[in-house]
Design a protein around this motif. Structure first.
Motif, PDB file in Angstrom:
ATOM      1  N   GLU A  71     -31.004 -16.782 -40.230  1.00  0.00           N
ATOM      2  CA  GLU A  71     -29.720 -16.078 -40.356  1.00  0.00           C
ATOM      3  C   GLU A  71     -28.638 -16.825 -39.594  1.00  0.00           C
ATOM      4  N   GLY A  72     -27.399 -16.537 -39.945  1.00  0.00           N
ATOM      5  CA  GLY A  72     -26.279 -17.129 -39.218  1.00  0.00           C
ATOM      6  C   GLY A  72     -25.016 -16.964 -40.034  1.00  0.00           C
ATOM      7  N   GLY A  73     -23.907 -17.321 -39.441  1.00  0.00           N
ATOM      8  CA  GLY A  73     -22.619 -17.132 -40.086  1.00  0.00           C
ATOM      9  C   GLY A  73     -22.489 -17.918 -41.382  1.00  0.00           C
ATOM     10  N   GLN A 120     -13.739 -22.405 -44.126  1.00  0.00           N
ATOM     11  CA  GLN A 120     -14.783 -22.758 -43.159  1.00  0.00           C
ATOM     12  C   GLN A 120     -14.285 -22.737 -41.717  1.00  0.00           C
ATOM     13  N   ALA A 121     -12.961 -22.684 -41.517  1.00  0.00           N
ATOM     14  CA  ALA A 121     -12.437 -22.584 -40.144  1.00  0.00           C
ATOM     15  C   ALA A 121     -12.920 -21.297 -39.484  1.00  0.00           C
ATOM     16  N   PHE A 122     -13.248 -20.292 -40.315  1.00  0.00           N
ATOM     17  CA  PHE A 122     -13.692 -19.007 -39.757  1.00  0.00           C
ATOM     18  C   PHE A 122     -15.151 -19.048 -39.283  1.00  0.00           C
ATOM     19  N   LEU A 123     -15.773 -20.204 -39.489  1.00  0.00           N
ATOM     20  CA  LEU A 123     -17.086 -20.435 -38.876  1.00  0.00           C
ATOM     21  C   LEU A 123     -16.939 -21.280 -37.607  1.00  0.00           C
ATOM     22  N   GLY A 124     -15.706 -21.709 -37.315  1.00  0.00           N
ATOM     23  CA  GLY A 124     -15.499 -22.615 -36.190  1.00  0.00           C
ATOM     24  C   GLY A 124     -14.300 -22.202 -35.362  1.00  0.00           C
ATOM     25  N   ALA A 125     -13.224 -23.006 -35.476  1.00  0.00           N
ATOM     26  CA  ALA A 125     -12.060 -22.821 -34.614  1.00  0.00           C
ATOM     27  C   ALA A 125     -11.512 -21.398 -34.659  1.00  0.00           C
ATOM     28  N   GLY A 127     -13.268 -18.794 -35.734  1.00  0.00           N
ATOM     29  CA  GLY A 127     -14.369 -17.834 -35.760  1.00  0.00           C
ATOM     30  C   GLY A 127     -15.039 -17.695 -34.409  1.00  0.00           C
ATOM     31  N   MET A 128     -16.348 -17.561 -34.455  1.00  0.00           N
ATOM     32  CA  MET A 128     -17.111 -17.296 -33.249  1.00  0.00           C
ATOM     33  C   MET A 128     -16.927 -18.375 -32.180  1.00  0.00           C
ATOM     34  N   PRO A 129     -17.020 -19.663 -32.535  1.00  0.00           N
ATOM     35  CA  PRO A 129     -16.831 -20.676 -31.480  1.00  0.00           C
ATOM     36  C   PRO A 129     -15.436 -20.629 -30.852  1.00  0.00           C
ATOM     37  N   SER A 277     -20.240 -11.823 -28.320  1.00  0.00           N
ATOM     38  CA  SER A 277     -20.298 -10.553 -29.054  1.00  0.00           C
ATOM     39  C   SER A 277     -19.940  -9.347 -28.194  1.00  0.00           C
ATOM     40  N   SER A 278     -19.920  -9.519 -26.854  1.00  0.00           N
ATOM     41  CA  SER A 278     -19.450  -8.420 -26.000  1.00  0.00           C
ATOM     42  C   SER A 278     -17.932  -8.317 -26.001  1.00  0.00           C
ATOM     43  N   SER A 279     -17.268  -9.263 -26.637  1.00  0.00           N
ATOM     44  CA  SER A 279     -15.809  -9.294 -26.569  1.00  0.00           C
ATOM     45  C   SER A 279     -15.161  -9.436 -27.946  1.00  0.00           C
ATOM     46  N   TRP A 280     -15.818  -8.896 -28.980  1.00  0.00           N
ATOM     47  CA  TRP A 280     -15.211  -8.926 -30.324  1.00  0.00           C
ATOM     48  C   TRP A 280     -13.825  -8.299 -30.312  1.00  0.00           C
ATOM     49  N   ASP A 281     -13.605  -7.365 -29.382  1.00  0.00           N
ATOM     50  CA  ASP A 281     -12.303  -6.680 -29.336  1.00  0.00           C
ATOM     51  C   ASP A 281     -11.153  -7.640 -29.043  1.00  0.00           C
ATOM     52  N   MET A 282     -11.474  -8.865 -28.576  1.00  0.00           N
ATOM     53  CA  MET A 282     -10.394  -9.809 -28.309  1.00  0.00           C
ATOM     54  C   MET A 282     -10.024 -10.640 -29.546  1.00  0.00           C
ATOM     55  N   MET A 283     -10.737 -10.422 -30.669  1.00  0.00           N
ATOM     56  CA  MET A 283     -10.488 -11.219 -31.877  1.00  0.00           C
ATOM     57  C   MET A 283      -9.040 -11.110 -32.369  1.00  0.00           C
ATOM     58  N   PRO A 284      -8.467  -9.899 -32.474  1.00  0.00           N
ATOM     59  CA  PRO A 284      -7.073  -9.843 -32.958  1.00  0.00           C
ATOM     60  C   PRO A 284      -6.107 -10.633 -32.067  1.00  0.00           C
ATOM     61  N   ALA A 285      -6.255 -10.500 -30.750  1.00  0.00           N
ATOM     62  CA  ALA A 285      -5.372 -11.250 -29.843  1.00  0.00           C
ATOM     63  C   ALA A 285      -5.590 -12.751 -30.021  1.00  0.00           C
ATOM     64  N   PHE A 286      -6.848 -13.140 -30.192  1.00  0.00           N
ATOM     65  CA  PHE A 286      -7.154 -14.553 -30.393  1.00  0.00           C
ATOM     66  C   PHE A 286      -6.500 -15.067 -31.669  1.00  0.00           C
ATOM     67  N   HIS A 287      -6.640 -14.322 -32.759  1.00  0.00           N
ATOM     68  CA  HIS A 287      -6.052 -14.777 -34.024  1.00  0.00           C
ATOM     69  C   HIS A 287      -4.530 -14.860 -33.945  1.00  0.00           C
ATOM     70  N   ARG A 288      -3.931 -13.935 -33.215  1.00  0.00           N
ATOM     71  CA  ARG A 288      -2.472 -13.990 -33.021  1.00  0.00           C
ATOM     72  C   ARG A 288      -2.081 -15.277 -32.291  1.00  0.00           C
TER      73      ARG A 288
END
Lengths: 333, 333
Positions: A71-73, A120-125, A127-129, A277-288
């Protein structure tokens, strides 16, 4: 009925995985049932953390099962849908990597709005990394003005984002990587001082040449000698974000820890391990923040691409041999 | 003119200090000059951190100088005063330990209001070791409700305060110490589960028997195997306060660090080294809490007392041989 190939775990690796630990199999996908979607994967990711799941050991994620697909992204395109929320052509993200296609309950895939970035950027820069870099620097290491930042594995998917986020925020950045090609990439993304660890006998000396007054933040992707050097070069109240120790993932027995760990007392250092994964809540701020940095030309990324599902094991093993520059990806579609 | 004996550093120890590293000398104290006080010491402390100052190495406190009297906490009585703020009979605290008496500028001694406690308590439970326990638990480890607390060196000056503060705040406490006498003391002060590390082959197994569900906070006084066991037994988001590693102070070469350090990533652990002098501001809060706990009978302490300045080196070396139960002190007056 559609045929899709997938990579299964045939046996658990001891040390560095070899070809024989993997198995290529073909499955037939029926039409998706009600509430399901059928997806053709376009890209899948290989990441160092997957090595841990290949062991039969309790960890923060359960081990992969023998004889089952890994399994994986992945990002893919819906090809058939039994769910009203999805239609053929929709771009989706899922954790059903390591396979060319799959059927899954609609709730287990997420629609992907690329906002103009390549999928594919959503698997890298993006995304999770990328989020790992953002969380480690801003939350775990609590980056603050004037900090000198050291990042190991700086040409990798996470490390190159650490370096660029720190630069975008105005910090002096020291990055280490192995070999001239990676060092050239670090210079291209604006790293102030580079260390080619393969060319250095004494990492502490190299780090102190790069940062004569020491470092405040260390983002650790590799462990081992790099961690020893960072402890030696740390300034008082330095903060270390421990993201993973690629030097140890394939160790069949644990190497000794840093003999200078107790420098943490006198220097009053803080070290913290974290899982993104303990910090998914920071994803919106990161994407901004990320979309602003991309627009300003402050964040770039590189990809190392293997083509075809049958190459996925090679891509994965290549991570531990330092074969990737930036994000290691497998193109499937 | 008054004669006073003092202990000087004759040579720098390699490994465990020996008698020949110290020298007993006698000095004559003239009447104090204007602005000075003359003090007769009643008690002096020996503490593990002093070992570091005996090396000629840069650290958070400068090294002791060869041929000069050692330094450290002391309580004494003013015997003559050239300063309007002090009069004979005043009880004072200073850093002029390792000597029977001294002259010093008035600004370098502090009047001591014992508030009914014995004067020497301000070298232990109510002084630097007690504050170290308080700062390490409450600020560094950020103790929170429900935490299971493990403390090593739990029968020592710092460790016994860690155990009792954690108990006073309602926590389950596991304490380790060496030998039946110390274990009996831990039971006396209310430690829930004791580990006699001298009687255990496998500290991780012993710790997991004491805390089958793991630990949340580890207060490290010893390093070495204890730190390895604490990493193994830590629950997710555990916090480690690193106070010092008595097992390593006399090491002539650095032993390897914990081979399981990278458990910090998957378990998302935080580890922080600290020095109490960065948190003197917490002293008033500590004294407020301590006096309540003493009144409620929740905090007790033990002393191991050597008599006479000539015994100070033995007392100091005894710290590393585990000869003290509670605070190691030298009675001078």
């Amino acid at each position: 009925m559609t045929a899709a190939r997938e990579i299964r775990l045939k046996s658990r690796p001891s040390g560095l995985p070899v070809a024989d630990n993997f198995e290529l199999a073909t499955v037939d996908l029926p039409a998706p049932a009600a509430g399901e979607v059928q997806v053709k994967n376009l890209w899948m990711t290989v990441d160092p953390y997957m090595r841990g799941r290949m062991n039969d050991a309790k960890s923060y994620v359960p081990p992969f099962q023998l004889g089952k697909a890994l399994e994986g992204g992945a990002v893919g395109e819906v090809t058939a849908s039994g769910d009203g929320g999805f239609k053929p052509g929709d771009l989706v993200q899922s954790n059903f990597g390591w396979r060319e296609g799959f059927n899954a309950p609609a709730a287990q895939v997420q629609k992907l709005d690329t906002n103009g970035l390549p999928a594919q950027a959503f698997l890298g820069a993006a995304g999770m990394p990328g989020l790992t870099a953002y969380v480690g620097l801003l939350k775990i290491a609590a980056l603050k003005e004037g900090d000198v930042v050291f990042v190991s594995g700086a040409a990798g998917a996470v490390g190159s984002m650490v370096a660029q986020i720190a630069k975008a925020k105005g910090h002096t950045v020291i990055g280490s990587a192995g070999g001239p090609e990676k060092i050239a990439f670090l210079k291209e993304i604006g790293v102030d001082h580079t260390i080619d660890y393969k060319a250095e006998k004494d990492l502490t000396a190299a780090l102190l040449r790069a940062a004569p007054d020491g470092i405040d933040v260390y983002f650790d992707n590799v462990g081992g000698d790099h961690l020893v050097a960072a402890l030696n070069a740390a300034r008082p109240f330095g903060r270390f974000a421990l993201c993973g120790a690629i030097s140890m993932y394939n160790a069949t027995e644990l190497p000794p820890g840093p003999p200078n760990l107790m420098l943490m007392v006198g220097k009053q250092l803080r070290m913290e391990g974290f899982i993104v994964s303990s910090s998914w809540d920071m994803m919106p701020a990161f994407h901004r923040d990320l979309s602003a940095w991309v627009k300003e030309g402050k964040v770039k990324w590189k990809e190392t691409v293997f083509e075809g599902i049958e190459k996925a094991p090679d891509a994965f093993v290549g991570l531990f041999k330092g074969e990737n520059l930036g994000k290691m990806l497998v193109k499937l579609g």
